[in-house]
Design an enzyme around this catalytic site. Structure first.
Site, mmCIF file in Angstrom:
data_model
loop_
_atom_site.group_PDB
_atom_site.id
_atom_site.type_symbol
_atom_site.label_atom_id
_atom_site.label_comp_id
_atom_site.label_asym_id
_atom_site.label_seq_id
_atom_site.Cartn_x
_atom_site.Cartn_y
_atom_site.Cartn_z
ATOM 1 N N SER A 102 46.383 29.760 49.416
ATOM 2 C CA SER A 102 47.718 29.988 48.874
ATOM 3 C C SER A 102 47.951 29.204 47.582
ATOM 4 C CB SER A 102 48.758 29.601 49.923
ATOM 5 O OG SER A 102 50.047 29.646 49.389
ATOM 6 N N ARG A 106 48.973 31.044 44.024
ATOM 7 C CA ARG A 106 50.205 30.733 43.294
ATOM 8 C C ARG A 106 49.950 30.458 41.811
ATOM 9 N NH1 ARG A 106 53.930 27.922 47.773
ATOM 10 N NH2 ARG A 106 52.869 28.854 49.555
ATOM 11 N N GLU A 129 34.658 37.275 45.040
ATOM 12 C CA GLU A 129 35.054 38.170 43.942
ATOM 13 C C GLU A 129 36.296 37.569 43.295
ATOM 14 O OE1 GLU A 129 35.770 41.189 46.716
ATOM 15 O OE2 GLU A 129 33.741 41.991 46.667
ATOM 16 N N GLN A 148 39.256 30.185 52.568
ATOM 17 C CA GLN A 148 39.213 29.783 53.962
ATOM 18 C C GLN A 148 38.657 30.919 54.802
ATOM 19 O OE1 GLN A 148 43.268 28.678 54.695
ATOM 20 N NE2 GLN A 148 44.017 30.756 54.587
#
Length: 186
Positions: A102, A106, A129, A148
């Site tokens: 995350s 962001r 990728e 992850q």
């Protein structure tokens, strides 16, 4: 069922699931963080008028290696292939899913275009990728936590694990597409 940290640790301890190297701090409540490697493949799009999935030589890549302590500057709109430092080995009863972190999302960094699924029986490093969908360059550092893996149990062992038919089994470093192998020779 997505595995919690307790079951992930048990499988690692039993050597049913292998992730190497692995620092205990990489284990999250329901996933394991993986780190960015040093090697990258960059599409040589200056000399490509068209990408043809049937053609083995449709895509050419430039290799890039980032030295220890250096960084890779990913320009806006650029797509490249990277790899994890860790090598994983999945048992025949476990599936893994690769997700971007995350914190990087962001900043506009996507870690996988579509290939977020790792089949039971896979062994090797994960090719990532990576693309920058923001409008400013972003620095990426080898050894940084880049993605992850979460794990899901199969109802029973798969009949034919990935290693029997998989095009990318045993891969080390980033690997370009082998989709041309899906097409029978004409």
């Amino acid at each position: 069922m997505i595995l919690p940290d307790v079951l992930i640790c048990e499988l690692i301890e039993q050597k049913a699931l292998c992730i190497n190297p692995l620092n205990e701090s990489q284990i999250q409540p329901s996933s394991v963080d993986l780190c960015l490697g040093y090697d990258f493949l960059i599409m040589d799009n200056l000399n490509m008028p068209l990408v043809d999935p049937k053609s083995k030589n449709s895509i050419t890549y430039r290799e890039a290696h980032v030295q220890e302590g250096s960084k890779l500057i990913l320009q806006p709109g650029v797509f490249l292939l990277g790899t994890t430092i860790e090598k994983i080995m999945l048992p025949n009863f476990l599936v893994a899913r690769v997700e971007g972190r995350s914190s990087l999302g962001r900043m506009g960094i996507l870690i996988h275009a579509t290939a977020g699924y790792v089949d039971p029986g896979f062994c090797g490093q994960i090719t990532l990728e990576i693309s920058n969908v923001s409008n400013i360059p972003v620095a990426l550092y080898p050894k940084m936590r880049i993605c992850q893996l979460s794990f899901e149990l199969l109802y029973e062992n798969c009949k034919v694990p990935y290693g029997v038919k998989g095009k990318y089994q045993g891969q080390e470093g980033p690997k370009g597409t082998k989709i041309y192998m899906d097409f029978p020779e004409e």
